[in-house]
Design an enzyme around this catalytic site. Structure first.
Site, mmCIF file in Angstrom:
data_model
loop_
_atom_site.group_PDB
_atom_site.id
_atom_site.type_symbol
_atom_site.label_atom_id
_atom_site.label_comp_id
_atom_site.label_asym_id
_atom_site.label_seq_id
_atom_site.Cartn_x
_atom_site.Cartn_y
_atom_site.Cartn_z
ATOM 1 N N HIS A 38 0.890 -1.160 0.000
ATOM 2 C CA HIS A 38 0.000 0.000 0.000
ATOM 3 C C HIS A 38 0.925 1.206 0.000
ATOM 4 O O HIS A 38 1.901 1.241 0.757
ATOM 5 C CB HIS A 38 -0.889 0.034 1.247
ATOM 6 N N CYS A 108 -4.367 2.081 -4.747
ATOM 7 C CA CYS A 108 -3.543 3.103 -4.085
ATOM 8 C C CYS A 108 -2.238 3.340 -4.823
ATOM 9 O O CYS A 108 -1.747 4.477 -4.897
ATOM 10 C CB CYS A 108 -3.268 2.696 -2.638
#
Length: 168
Positions: A38, A108
């Site tokens: 992430h 993301c």
């Protein structure tokens, strides 16, 4: 003429698997993965990221993920905070609406890569952006795709960007 002010741009990298990908990927996928990444962009004293809730921000390291596992120096930008927030607002109404989120194709890391290029002209490291295709290139990844496609990730602890008074 005064030289332009430069603002540092950082990529925060978090391993969502907390080390499990490194240990289990050879068994499950038949190849080594270092993490399930992430990412977010830190600029103008805030951290910006994209998830199933759209574009969000928080103080650096301020989500429940805690501090990042690593920080990559992406470079510097002349883009002011005001212009950057306008840019994010337009992204949040177009390419990066929450409903556009997809774990493999629009996530993301896609957001971080887009924003890094806007701010600095540089992409984020390929070991991050290549991760979905690496997973999907394995039989196990293909078998899990229907399940994984339904997963929505939104790290808790951020505030939605571009919506007045927190409206959804």
């Amino acid at each position: 003429m005064e030289p332009p002010h430069l603002y540092p741009v950082k990529l925060y990298v978090y391993d969502l698997s907390k080390g499990l990908a490194r240990r289990l990927s050879p068994i499950m996928l038949g190849k080594q993965l270092e993490g399930i990444w992430h990412t977010s962009i830190v600029v103008h004293k805030d951290e910006f990221f994209f998830g199933s809730g759209g574009i969000s921000s928080c103080p650096p390291g301020g989500t429940l993920l805690g501090p990042p596992d690593s920080v990559v120096d992406v470079g510097s930008t002349e883009v002011t905070e005001e212009i950057f927030l306008e840019y994010l607002s337009s992204l949040g109404e177009s390419l990066f609406r929450g409903e556009a989120y997809n774990l493999f194709e629009h996530n993301c890391n896609t957001f971080s890569n887009e924003v890094a290029q806007f701010l600095t002209g540089r992409k984020i490291p390929s070991y991050i952006t290549d991760l979905p295709s690496e997973v999907l290139s394995t039989p196990f990844g293909q078998a899990l795709r229907p399940l994984l496609d339904s997963i929505q990730i939104q790290p808790p602890g951020g505030n939605t960007v571009g919506r007045p008074n927190g409206q959804s």
